[in-house]
Design a protein around this motif. Sequence first.
Motif, mmCIF file in Angstrom:
data_model
loop_
_atom_site.group_PDB
_atom_site.id
_atom_site.type_symbol
_atom_site.label_atom_id
_atom_site.label_comp_id
_atom_site.label_asym_id
_atom_site.label_seq_id
_atom_site.Cartn_x
_atom_site.Cartn_y
_atom_site.Cartn_z
ATOM 1 N N VAL A 135 0.862 -1.178 0.000
ATOM 2 C CA VAL A 135 0.000 0.000 0.000
ATOM 3 C C VAL A 135 0.903 1.233 0.000
ATOM 4 O O VAL A 135 1.839 1.315 0.795
ATOM 5 N N VAL A 136 0.628 2.167 -0.898
ATOM 6 C CA VAL A 136 1.436 3.378 -1.003
ATOM 7 C C VAL A 136 0.662 4.545 -0.400
ATOM 8 O O VAL A 136 -0.477 4.819 -0.796
ATOM 9 N N VAL A 137 1.273 5.208 0.578
ATOM 10 C CA VAL A 137 0.690 6.423 1.128
ATOM 11 C C VAL A 137 1.656 7.568 0.847
ATOM 12 O O VAL A 137 2.873 7.397 0.878
ATOM 13 N N THR A 138 1.087 8.731 0.548
ATOM 14 C CA THR A 138 1.884 9.894 0.183
ATOM 15 C C THR A 138 1.603 11.028 1.155
ATOM 16 O O THR A 138 0.443 11.307 1.491
ATOM 17 N N GLY A 139 2.679 11.665 1.627
ATOM 18 C CA GLY A 139 2.558 12.772 2.563
ATOM 19 C C GLY A 139 3.543 13.865 2.230
ATOM 20 O O GLY A 139 4.208 13.833 1.179
#
Length: 294
Positions: A135-139
Amino acid sequence: MYPSEFKYLAAESVDDALTLIADHEFAEILAGGQSLIPLQKERLAMPDYVIDISEIAELDYIEETADEIRLGAVTTHTTAEESELVREHVFIFSECISKIADRLVRNRGTVGGTVVEADPDGDYMPVMKLLNPDVVVTGPDGERVIPFSEFYIGMFTVDIEEDELLTEVRLPKLPLLPEAAGVGSTYKKHVNRSGDYAIVGVAALVHVDDDGSIIDARVTIGSVGPLLTSEGAADAVVGTKLDEASLEAAADAVEAEVMPDQEGRLGAYKRAMAGEFTQQALRTAYERALADSQ
Protein backbone atom coordinates in the motif's frame (compact mmCIF):
# COMPACT_ATOMS: atom_id res chain seq x y z
CA MET A 1 -30.81 12.20 9.22
CA TYR A 2 -28.87 14.95 7.51
CA PRO A 3 -25.09 15.44 7.89
CA SER A 4 -23.78 18.19 10.13
CA GLU A 5 -22.67 21.36 8.36
CA PHE A 6 -19.34 21.13 6.53
CA LYS A 7 -17.40 22.91 3.81
CA TYR A 8 -16.73 21.03 0.57
CA LEU A 9 -13.26 21.28 -0.99
CA ALA A 10 -12.36 19.67 -4.33
CA ALA A 11 -8.72 18.65 -4.84
CA GLU A 12 -7.31 18.87 -8.36
CA SER A 13 -4.09 16.90 -7.77
CA VAL A 14 -2.30 14.87 -5.12
CA ASP A 15 -0.22 17.92 -4.17
CA ASP A 16 -3.38 20.00 -3.95
CA ALA A 17 -5.03 17.38 -1.73
CA LEU A 18 -2.03 17.27 0.61
CA THR A 19 -2.08 21.06 0.86
CA LEU A 20 -5.78 21.06 1.68
CA ILE A 21 -5.24 18.36 4.31
CA ALA A 22 -2.42 20.38 5.89
CA ASP A 23 -4.41 23.64 5.87
CA HIS A 24 -7.70 22.31 7.26
CA GLU A 25 -8.16 20.62 10.62
CA PHE A 26 -11.01 18.20 11.21
CA ALA A 27 -11.20 17.20 7.54
CA GLU A 28 -12.25 13.91 5.99
CA ILE A 29 -11.27 12.53 2.57
CA LEU A 30 -14.05 11.76 0.10
CA ALA A 31 -13.19 9.28 -2.66
CA GLY A 32 -16.29 7.32 -3.64
CA GLY A 33 -18.38 8.39 -0.67
CA GLN A 34 -19.90 4.96 -0.07
CA SER A 35 -18.58 4.86 3.50
CA LEU A 36 -18.17 8.49 4.50
CA ILE A 37 -21.58 9.76 3.42
CA PRO A 38 -23.58 7.14 5.39
CA LEU A 39 -21.43 7.89 8.45
CA GLN A 40 -22.13 11.60 8.04
CA LYS A 41 -25.85 10.98 7.74
CA GLU A 42 -25.77 9.07 11.01
CA ARG A 43 -23.63 11.83 12.60
CA LEU A 44 -20.93 9.24 13.29
CA ALA A 45 -18.60 11.42 11.23
CA MET A 46 -18.90 15.19 11.64
CA PRO A 47 -15.98 16.79 9.77
CA ASP A 48 -15.68 20.53 9.38
CA TYR A 49 -14.29 19.97 5.87
CA VAL A 50 -14.72 17.28 3.23
CA ILE A 51 -11.85 17.05 0.75
CA ASP A 52 -13.00 15.39 -2.46
CA ILE A 53 -10.22 13.50 -4.31
CA SER A 54 -12.50 11.60 -6.70
CA GLU A 55 -11.62 13.74 -9.73
CA ILE A 56 -7.83 13.50 -9.37
CA ALA A 57 -6.91 11.91 -12.70
CA GLU A 58 -3.44 10.86 -11.57
CA LEU A 59 -5.07 8.51 -9.00
CA ASP A 60 -7.36 6.77 -11.51
CA TYR A 61 -5.44 4.02 -13.30
CA ILE A 62 -4.61 0.32 -13.53
CA GLU A 63 -1.05 -0.50 -14.58
CA GLU A 64 1.01 -3.66 -14.95
CA THR A 65 4.60 -4.26 -13.89
CA ALA A 66 6.55 -7.49 -14.04
CA ASP A 67 5.22 -8.67 -10.67
CA GLU A 68 2.26 -6.45 -9.82
CA ILE A 69 -1.00 -4.90 -10.89
CA ARG A 70 -1.05 -1.34 -9.58
CA LEU A 71 -4.32 0.45 -8.91
CA GLY A 72 -4.70 4.15 -8.25
CA ALA A 73 -6.60 5.08 -5.13
CA VAL A 74 -9.73 6.43 -6.85
CA THR A 75 -10.07 3.51 -9.26
CA THR A 76 -13.65 2.34 -8.80
CA HIS A 77 -14.62 -1.17 -7.84
CA THR A 78 -16.33 -1.66 -11.20
CA THR A 79 -13.26 -0.54 -13.15
CA ALA A 80 -11.06 -2.94 -11.19
CA GLU A 81 -13.56 -5.79 -11.48
CA GLU A 82 -13.81 -5.45 -15.26
CA SER A 83 -10.09 -4.93 -15.88
CA GLU A 84 -8.57 -7.67 -18.02
CA LEU A 85 -5.25 -7.17 -16.22
CA VAL A 86 -6.88 -7.84 -12.86
CA ARG A 87 -8.88 -10.81 -14.15
CA GLU A 88 -5.86 -12.39 -15.78
CA HIS A 89 -3.35 -11.94 -12.96
CA VAL A 90 -5.36 -11.52 -9.73
CA PHE A 91 -8.74 -13.10 -10.48
CA ILE A 92 -9.57 -13.52 -6.79
CA PHE A 93 -9.68 -9.72 -6.46
CA SER A 94 -12.12 -9.37 -9.35
CA GLU A 95 -14.21 -12.19 -7.89
CA CYS A 96 -14.24 -10.49 -4.50
CA ILE A 97 -15.40 -7.18 -5.98
CA SER A 98 -18.30 -8.88 -7.75
CA LYS A 99 -19.75 -9.74 -4.33
CA ILE A 100 -19.67 -6.19 -2.93
CA ALA A 101 -23.12 -4.70 -2.32
CA ASP A 102 -24.68 -3.81 -5.70
CA ARG A 103 -23.74 -2.20 -9.00
CA LEU A 104 -24.54 1.31 -7.78
CA VAL A 105 -22.12 0.98 -4.87
CA ARG A 106 -19.44 -0.66 -7.03
CA ASN A 107 -19.73 2.13 -9.59
CA ARG A 108 -18.93 4.76 -6.95
CA GLY A 109 -16.85 2.98 -4.31
CA THR A 110 -13.08 3.08 -4.73
CA VAL A 111 -10.17 0.72 -4.15
CA GLY A 112 -8.24 3.17 -1.99
CA GLY A 113 -11.23 4.24 0.06
CA THR A 114 -12.11 0.65 0.89
CA VAL A 115 -8.56 -0.34 1.84
CA VAL A 116 -8.01 2.69 4.06
CA GLU A 117 -11.39 2.25 5.76
CA ALA A 118 -10.38 -1.27 6.90
CA ASP A 119 -13.94 -2.34 7.67
CA PRO A 120 -13.59 -5.74 9.36
CA ASP A 121 -16.75 -6.94 7.59
CA GLY A 122 -15.68 -5.67 4.17
CA ASP A 123 -15.12 -8.15 1.35
CA TYR A 124 -11.67 -6.74 0.55
CA MET A 125 -10.15 -7.58 3.92
CA PRO A 126 -9.66 -11.40 3.65
CA VAL A 127 -8.34 -11.00 0.10
CA MET A 128 -5.96 -8.22 1.11
CA LYS A 129 -4.67 -10.36 3.98
CA LEU A 130 -4.24 -13.32 1.64
CA LEU A 131 -2.39 -11.37 -1.08
CA ASN A 132 -0.54 -8.95 1.24
CA PRO A 133 -0.25 -6.18 -1.38
CA ASP A 134 1.94 -3.14 -0.89
CA VAL A 135 0.00 0.00 0.00
CA VAL A 136 1.44 3.38 -1.00
CA VAL A 137 0.69 6.42 1.13
CA THR A 138 1.88 9.89 0.18
CA GLY A 139 2.56 12.77 2.56
CA PRO A 140 4.60 15.95 2.83
CA ASP A 141 7.79 13.89 3.17
CA GLY A 142 7.09 11.76 0.09
CA GLU A 143 5.88 8.18 -0.33
CA ARG A 144 5.81 5.27 2.08
CA VAL A 145 5.37 1.75 0.69
CA ILE A 146 3.85 -0.49 3.36
CA PRO A 147 2.94 -4.21 3.16
CA PHE A 148 -0.72 -4.70 3.98
CA SER A 149 0.29 -6.92 6.90
CA GLU A 150 1.85 -3.83 8.49
CA PHE A 151 -0.58 -1.24 7.10
CA TYR A 152 -3.62 -3.01 8.60
CA ILE A 153 -3.51 -2.61 12.38
CA GLY A 154 -7.02 -3.71 13.26
CA MET A 155 -10.66 -2.92 12.61
CA PHE A 156 -11.00 0.56 11.07
CA THR A 157 -7.35 1.25 11.99
CA VAL A 158 -4.46 1.51 9.55
CA ASP A 159 -0.94 2.95 9.44
CA ILE A 160 -1.62 6.32 7.86
CA GLU A 161 -0.88 9.74 9.36
CA GLU A 162 -3.33 12.64 9.40
CA ASP A 163 -1.27 14.47 6.80
CA GLU A 164 -0.99 11.48 4.44
CA LEU A 165 -3.13 10.17 1.61
CA LEU A 166 -3.42 6.61 0.31
CA THR A 167 -2.46 6.84 -3.35
CA GLU A 168 -1.91 3.30 -4.69
CA VAL A 169 -2.48 -0.40 -4.02
CA ARG A 170 -0.02 -2.86 -5.60
CA LEU A 171 -1.57 -6.29 -6.02
CA PRO A 172 0.97 -9.07 -6.51
CA LYS A 173 0.29 -11.27 -9.50
CA LEU A 174 -0.83 -14.64 -8.22
CA PRO A 175 2.42 -16.44 -7.42
CA LEU A 176 3.31 -19.71 -9.08
CA LEU A 177 5.89 -21.42 -6.91
CA PRO A 178 8.84 -22.76 -8.93
CA GLU A 179 7.97 -26.31 -7.94
CA ALA A 180 4.21 -25.88 -8.52
CA ALA A 181 2.32 -27.10 -11.57
CA GLY A 182 -0.78 -24.99 -10.94
CA VAL A 183 -2.31 -22.33 -8.70
CA GLY A 184 -5.93 -21.60 -7.85
CA SER A 185 -7.73 -19.13 -5.63
CA THR A 186 -11.20 -17.95 -4.68
CA TYR A 187 -13.22 -15.78 -2.33
CA LYS A 188 -16.40 -17.22 -0.80
CA LYS A 189 -18.96 -15.11 1.02
CA HIS A 190 -21.89 -16.16 3.21
CA VAL A 191 -24.76 -13.65 3.42
CA ASN A 192 -28.42 -13.61 4.32
CA ARG A 193 -29.30 -11.61 1.20
CA SER A 194 -27.33 -10.79 -1.91
CA GLY A 195 -25.39 -7.57 -1.45
CA ASP A 196 -25.31 -7.70 2.35
CA TYR A 197 -22.17 -7.49 4.42
CA ALA A 198 -20.60 -10.90 4.88
CA ILE A 199 -21.55 -13.10 7.79
CA VAL A 200 -18.41 -15.00 6.87
CA GLY A 201 -15.87 -14.25 4.14
CA VAL A 202 -13.14 -16.76 3.25
CA ALA A 203 -10.26 -16.38 0.79
CA ALA A 204 -8.17 -19.38 -0.24
CA LEU A 205 -5.09 -19.93 -2.38
CA VAL A 206 -3.74 -23.39 -3.34
CA HIS A 207 -0.64 -24.57 -5.22
CA VAL A 208 -0.44 -28.13 -6.56
CA ASP A 209 2.33 -30.26 -8.03
CA ASP A 210 2.23 -32.46 -11.15
CA ASP A 211 0.59 -35.23 -9.14
CA GLY A 212 -2.24 -32.99 -7.93
CA SER A 213 -0.98 -32.86 -4.36
CA ILE A 214 -1.20 -29.55 -2.51
CA ILE A 215 2.26 -28.14 -1.82
CA ASP A 216 1.19 -24.78 -0.41
CA ALA A 217 -2.07 -23.25 0.84
CA ARG A 218 -3.32 -20.04 2.41
CA VAL A 219 -6.68 -19.45 4.07
CA THR A 220 -7.91 -16.15 5.50
CA ILE A 221 -11.20 -15.45 7.24
CA GLY A 222 -13.06 -12.17 7.67
CA SER A 223 -16.28 -11.01 9.36
CA VAL A 224 -15.89 -13.50 12.22
CA GLY A 225 -14.12 -11.34 14.77
CA PRO A 226 -10.50 -10.34 14.07
CA LEU A 227 -9.20 -10.82 10.53
CA LEU A 228 -7.48 -14.20 10.59
CA THR A 229 -4.97 -16.29 8.68
CA SER A 230 -5.59 -19.94 9.52
CA GLU A 231 -2.30 -21.79 9.77
CA GLY A 232 -4.18 -24.85 10.96
CA ALA A 233 -6.32 -25.02 7.81
CA ALA A 234 -3.25 -24.72 5.59
CA ASP A 235 -1.40 -27.42 7.53
CA ALA A 236 -4.41 -29.72 7.26
CA VAL A 237 -4.45 -29.75 3.45
CA VAL A 238 -0.78 -29.46 2.46
CA GLY A 239 0.48 -32.84 1.29
CA THR A 240 -3.00 -34.10 0.41
CA LYS A 241 -5.20 -34.25 -2.68
CA LEU A 242 -7.93 -32.56 -0.68
CA ASP A 243 -9.89 -35.56 0.48
CA GLU A 244 -12.81 -35.30 2.88
CA ALA A 245 -10.63 -36.00 5.91
CA SER A 246 -8.30 -33.09 5.14
CA LEU A 247 -11.24 -30.78 4.47
CA GLU A 248 -12.84 -31.69 7.77
CA ALA A 249 -9.53 -31.12 9.55
CA ALA A 250 -9.23 -27.70 7.90
CA ALA A 251 -12.74 -26.76 8.98
CA ASP A 252 -12.06 -27.94 12.53
CA ALA A 253 -8.88 -25.86 12.63
CA VAL A 254 -10.70 -22.71 11.49
CA GLU A 255 -13.53 -23.23 13.98
CA ALA A 256 -10.95 -23.52 16.75
CA GLU A 257 -9.04 -20.41 15.64
CA VAL A 258 -11.78 -17.85 14.92
CA MET A 259 -13.06 -15.57 17.65
CA PRO A 260 -16.61 -14.58 16.70
CA ASP A 261 -17.63 -11.06 17.63
CA GLN A 262 -21.03 -12.29 18.83
CA GLU A 263 -21.87 -14.61 21.69
CA GLY A 264 -24.43 -17.36 22.04
CA ARG A 265 -26.13 -18.99 19.09
CA LEU A 266 -25.09 -16.33 16.56
CA GLY A 267 -21.46 -16.71 17.54
CA ALA A 268 -21.73 -20.50 17.29
CA TYR A 269 -23.39 -20.13 13.88
CA LYS A 270 -20.64 -17.85 12.56
CA ARG A 271 -18.01 -20.27 13.86
CA ALA A 272 -19.69 -23.19 12.08
CA MET A 273 -20.09 -21.21 8.85
CA ALA A 274 -16.43 -20.23 8.96
CA GLY A 275 -15.58 -23.93 8.88
CA GLU A 276 -18.12 -24.70 6.16
CA PHE A 277 -17.03 -21.86 3.87
CA THR A 278 -13.39 -22.75 4.40
CA GLN A 279 -14.19 -26.16 2.91
CA GLN A 280 -16.04 -24.55 0.00
CA ALA A 281 -13.20 -22.11 -0.69
CA LEU A 282 -10.53 -24.82 -0.54
CA ARG A 283 -12.51 -27.04 -2.92
CA THR A 284 -12.86 -24.27 -5.49
CA ALA A 285 -9.24 -23.13 -5.18
CA TYR A 286 -8.05 -26.74 -5.52
CA GLU A 287 -10.22 -27.36 -8.60
CA ARG A 288 -8.86 -24.21 -10.21
CA ALA A 289 -5.29 -25.21 -9.36
CA LEU A 290 -5.81 -28.61 -10.98
CA ALA A 291 -7.27 -26.96 -14.09
CA ASP A 292 -4.33 -24.57 -14.19
CA SER A 293 -1.90 -27.48 -14.04
CA GLN A 294 -3.29 -29.13 -17.17
